[in-house]
Design a protein around this motif. Structure first.
Motif, PDB file in Angstrom:
ATOM      1  N   ALA A  54      -3.296 -10.635 -17.120  1.00 47.33           N
ATOM      2  CA  ALA A  54      -3.106  -9.435 -18.037  1.00 47.33           C
ATOM      3  C   ALA A  54      -2.366  -8.309 -17.646  1.00 47.33           C
ATOM      4  N   GLN A  55      -3.493  -8.550 -16.115  1.00 52.41           N
ATOM      5  CA  GLN A  55      -3.603  -7.034 -15.466  1.00 52.41           C
ATOM      6  C   GLN A  55      -1.903  -6.574 -15.430  1.00 52.41           C
ATOM      7  N   GLU A  56      -1.250  -7.594 -14.384  1.00 48.69           N
ATOM      8  CA  GLU A  56      -0.355  -7.435 -13.485  1.00 48.69           C
ATOM      9  C   GLU A  56       0.910  -7.430 -13.822  1.00 48.69           C
ATOM     10  N   GLN A  57       0.806  -7.211 -15.115  1.00 50.61           N
ATOM     11  CA  GLN A  57       2.587  -7.155 -15.876  1.00 50.61           C
ATOM     12  C   GLN A  57       3.074  -5.598 -16.220  1.00 50.61           C
ATOM     13  N   LEU A  58       3.931  -4.810 -15.767  1.00 47.30           N
ATOM     14  CA  LEU A  58       4.349  -3.638 -16.135  1.00 47.30           C
ATOM     15  C   LEU A  58       5.393  -3.396 -16.669  1.00 47.30           C
ATOM     16  N   THR A  59       5.757  -2.879 -17.897  1.00 47.33           N
ATOM     17  CA  THR A  59       6.903  -3.022 -18.298  1.00 47.33           C
ATOM     18  C   THR A  59       7.353  -1.809 -19.045  1.00 47.33           C
ATOM     19  N   GLY A  60       8.358  -1.381 -18.862  1.00 50.52           N
ATOM     20  CA  GLY A  60       8.880  -0.259 -19.486  1.00 50.52           C
ATOM     21  C   GLY A  60      10.122   0.631 -19.343  1.00 50.52           C
ATOM     22  N   VAL A 107       5.647   3.558 -12.418  1.00 50.19           N
ATOM     23  CA  VAL A 107       5.763   4.378 -11.385  1.00 50.19           C
ATOM     24  C   VAL A 107       3.748   4.015 -10.816  1.00 50.19           C
ATOM     25  N   ILE A 108       3.775   3.780  -9.765  1.00 51.82           N
ATOM     26  CA  ILE A 108       2.097   3.840  -9.239  1.00 51.82           C
ATOM     27  C   ILE A 108       2.846   5.298  -8.370  1.00 51.82           C
ATOM     28  N   GLY A 109       1.603   6.089  -8.641  1.00 55.60           N
ATOM     29  CA  GLY A 109       1.135   7.075  -8.428  1.00 55.60           C
ATOM     30  C   GLY A 109       1.143   7.393  -6.818  1.00 55.60           C
ATOM     31  N   PRO A 110       1.024   8.547  -5.417  1.00 58.81           N
ATOM     32  CA  PRO A 110       0.631   8.782  -5.110  1.00 58.81           C
ATOM     33  C   PRO A 110      -0.740   8.641  -4.322  1.00 58.81           C
ATOM     34  N   GLU A 111      -1.674   8.608  -5.463  1.00 59.21           N
ATOM     35  CA  GLU A 111      -2.942   8.927  -5.226  1.00 59.21           C
ATOM     36  C   GLU A 111      -3.574   7.200  -5.526  1.00 59.21           C
ATOM     37  N   GLU A 112      -2.932   6.542  -6.417  1.00 62.54           N
ATOM     38  CA  GLU A 112      -3.202   5.390  -7.228  1.00 62.54           C
ATOM     39  C   GLU A 112      -2.962   4.429  -6.270  1.00 62.54           C
ATOM     40  N   THR A 113      -3.809   3.269  -6.697  1.00 63.78           N
ATOM     41  CA  THR A 113      -3.695   1.744  -5.984  1.00 63.78           C
ATOM     42  C   THR A 113      -4.472   0.667  -7.232  1.00 63.78           C
ATOM     43  N   HIS A 114      -3.443  -0.091  -7.068  1.00 67.36           N
ATOM     44  CA  HIS A 114      -3.911  -0.647  -8.053  1.00 67.36           C
ATOM     45  C   HIS A 114      -4.206  -2.195  -7.090  1.00 67.36           C
ATOM     46  N   LYS A 115      -5.150  -2.821  -8.058  1.00 67.59           N
ATOM     47  CA  LYS A 115      -5.967  -3.627  -7.819  1.00 67.59           C
ATOM     48  C   LYS A 115      -5.236  -5.197  -7.673  1.00 67.59           C
ATOM     49  N   GLY A 116      -4.578  -5.969  -7.102  1.00 66.44           N
ATOM     50  CA  GLY A 116      -4.272  -7.176  -7.280  1.00 66.44           C
ATOM     51  C   GLY A 116      -3.226  -7.252  -7.663  1.00 66.44           C
ATOM     52  N   ASP A 117      -2.360  -8.256  -7.922  1.00 64.85           N
ATOM     53  CA  ASP A 117      -1.078  -9.211  -7.859  1.00 64.85           C
ATOM     54  C   ASP A 117       0.065  -8.345  -8.484  1.00 64.85           C
ATOM     55  N   LEU A 118       0.391  -7.259  -8.738  1.00 68.62           N
ATOM     56  CA  LEU A 118       2.181  -6.558 -10.106  1.00 68.62           C
ATOM     57  C   LEU A 118       3.324  -7.105 -10.166  1.00 68.62           C
ATOM     58  N   GLU A 119       3.415  -7.130 -11.358  1.00 64.04           N
ATOM     59  CA  GLU A 119       4.565  -7.586 -12.016  1.00 64.04           C
ATOM     60  C   GLU A 119       5.296  -6.431 -12.993  1.00 64.04           C
ATOM     61  N   ALA A 120       6.139  -6.299 -12.403  1.00 67.14           N
ATOM     62  CA  ALA A 120       6.785  -4.857 -12.258  1.00 67.14           C
ATOM     63  C   ALA A 120       8.269  -4.985 -12.863  1.00 67.14           C
ATOM     64  N   THR A 121       8.995  -5.118 -14.677  1.00 68.23           N
ATOM     65  CA  THR A 121       9.928  -5.090 -14.350  1.00 68.23           C
ATOM     66  C   THR A 121       9.766  -3.757 -15.808  1.00 68.23           C
ATOM     67  N   ALA A 122      11.526  -3.013 -14.844  1.00 71.97           N
ATOM     68  CA  ALA A 122      11.648  -1.610 -15.257  1.00 71.97           C
ATOM     69  C   ALA A 122      13.085  -1.044 -15.309  1.00 71.97           C
ATOM     70  N   GLY A 123      13.812   0.127 -15.586  1.00 77.61           N
ATOM     71  CA  GLY A 123      14.440   0.842 -15.125  1.00 77.61           C
ATOM     72  C   GLY A 123      14.892   1.294 -14.058  1.00 77.61           C
ATOM     73  N   LEU A 158       3.652  -8.134  -4.165  1.00 77.13           N
ATOM     74  CA  LEU A 158       4.551  -7.292  -5.391  1.00 77.13           C
ATOM     75  C   LEU A 158       5.721  -7.577  -5.942  1.00 77.13           C
ATOM     76  N   THR A 159       5.891  -7.709  -7.311  1.00 78.45           N
ATOM     77  CA  THR A 159       7.293  -8.511  -7.593  1.00 78.45           C
ATOM     78  C   THR A 159       7.621  -7.700  -8.851  1.00 78.45           C
ATOM     79  N   ALA A 160       9.272  -6.301  -8.250  1.00 78.77           N
ATOM     80  CA  ALA A 160       9.784  -6.120  -8.676  1.00 78.77           C
ATOM     81  C   ALA A 160      11.145  -5.874  -9.448  1.00 78.77           C
ATOM     82  N   THR A 161      11.289  -5.679 -10.814  1.00 76.41           N
ATOM     83  CA  THR A 161      12.419  -6.476 -11.204  1.00 76.41           C
ATOM     84  C   THR A 161      13.334  -4.837 -12.090  1.00 76.41           C
ATOM     85  N   GLY A 162      14.230  -4.322 -12.025  1.00 72.12           N
ATOM     86  CA  GLY A 162      14.744  -3.374 -12.137  1.00 72.12           C
ATOM     87  C   GLY A 162      16.291  -2.776 -11.842  1.00 72.12           C
TER      88      GLY A 162
END
Length: 373
Positions: A32-38, A42-58, A70-74
């Motif tokens: 559940a933590q891996e999927q981000l949409t919108g 954005v993963i900011g300059p001071e931000e660290t995402h732990k674990g795999d990330l699936e991002a779908t966005a414009g 990282l799996t990114a679609t946009g």
């Protein structure tokens, strides 16, 4: 008129739906933590995402660190930070300026590995225009209408490329062999011979808005079919006293972190806190959909219309429009708080009324029911 059996079913059905869908998204907390949409992720300059990330966005931007794959679609995917695993990017424009510790697989109308980029693994690209100016430690395979390897490029393995027009700088450092081949021979798949169009953001954003509309409408359809009278009650709670519903939604949103924090303080409560966290995320989604439903039915009431499906469609169209337009994203927050409060108030009223005699209970919201008949 909806039967009393549907009335009895309405309230419990919401709990059942919430429970089943919460269970479906929590077989693994990490998933559940891996999927981000919108509209943008954005993963900011001071931000660290732990674990795999699936991002779908414009627009997907990795400016900080992704500690995993990282799996990114946009519409655009830009990496200026660090990814400790593999990167798979599919977008109209893919730009790599940071560090990729694993392999890079990129598909897009415009793919660029810029001078500041460093890829420790293999690079494999398919696109309209492909440019490599950075450092690649392993083999590199480039396929595009145009392929350019600049003078600052450093490739630690073999370079294999296919293009209608190719420029390989003599100043580029290429440790292995350089081979030009047909696109089919690169093993890029059955569609490798066809170049990808440069998809502009102006096209991707409406498509993503359509995707959000369909996903939200699917949830709304489940709620309206499974609990028609309860959904009508939520709509009336929202339109009857919208400020109160918004206030209840805000208080619920503010109180939830404290409630979850209290659960995390005990060993027994930690597993419950994880389930409650992701359950609450789903409840927020329900709040957004119910808020759109209430907003749409209120809008139709101004024209003496009360069809619930039309109200749902109108409200969700407003949600998709607010998501696509800049500077009005706060409307999504307001709609969610409004729907969350109406949902909570309807649950509270249902709990008070469930012990009453059905014969003494007036049929709620006849306007909606009459419009549907």
């Amino acid at each position: 008129m909806v039967s009393t059996s549907n009335e009895r079913f309405g309230g419990p059905a919401v709990f059942v739906i919430v429970g089943l869908l919460c269970l479906s998204i929590t077989p693994g907390v990490v998933g559940a933590q891996e999927q981000l949409t919108g509209g943008s992720v954005v993963i900011g300059p001071e931000e660290t995402h732990k674990g795999d990330l699936e991002a779908t966005a414009g627009d997907v931007r990795i400016e900080g660190t992704v500690d995993g794959d990282l799996t990114a679609t946009g519409g655009t995917v830009t990496i200026t930070g660090d990814v400790t695993g593999d990167v798979t990017a599919t977008a109209g424009s893919v730009i790599i300026e940071g560090t990729v510790a694993g392999d890079l697989t990129a598909t897009g109308g415009d793919v660029r590995v810029r001078e500041s980029a460093a890829v420790d693994g293999m690079v494999r690209t398919t696109g309209g225009a492909v440019t490599v100016d950075g450092t690649v430690e392993d083999d590199t395979r480039l396929d595009g209408d145009t392929v350019r390897v600049g003078p600052t490029a450093a490739i630690g393995g073999d370079l294999t490329y296919s293009a209608d027009e190719a420029t390989i700088s003599g100043d580029a450092e290429i440790t292995g062999t350089v081979t030009e081949t047909d696109r089919d021979e690169l093993g890029m798949g059955p569609f490798s011979g066809a170049s990808l169009p440069d998809v502009p953001d102006a096209v991707v954003t409406p498509l993503f808005g359509l995707y959000l509309f369909c996903a939200n409408f699917a949830l709304g359809a489940v709620l309206l079919v499974a609990a028609p009278r309860f959904s009508a009650r939520v709509s009336e709670q929202g339109t009857d006293r919208p400020l109160l519903s918004g206030g209840v939604g805000l208080l619920t949103l503010l109180a939830m972190p404290f409630a979850l924090g209290a659960l995390f303080l005990s060993i027994i409560g930690i597993p419950l806190a994880f389930f409650a966290t992701y359950g609450f995320v789903f409840v927020l989604w329900i709040g957004l959909v119910y808020g759109a439903f209430a907003l749409g039915t209120w809008g139709l009431s101004a024209f003496d219309r009360g069809h619930r499906w039309s109200g749902l469609a109108l409200g969700l169209a407003i949600v998709s429009l607010a998501n696509a337009l800049p500077y009005v994203g706060f409307l999504l927050v307001l709609i969610t708080l409004f729907g969350l409060g109406a949902f909570g108030r309807a649950l509270y009223d249902w709990r008070l009324d469930r012990g009453d005699d059905d014969a003494q209970r007036p049929p709620p919201y006849p306007a909606l029911e009459a419009a549907d008949e």
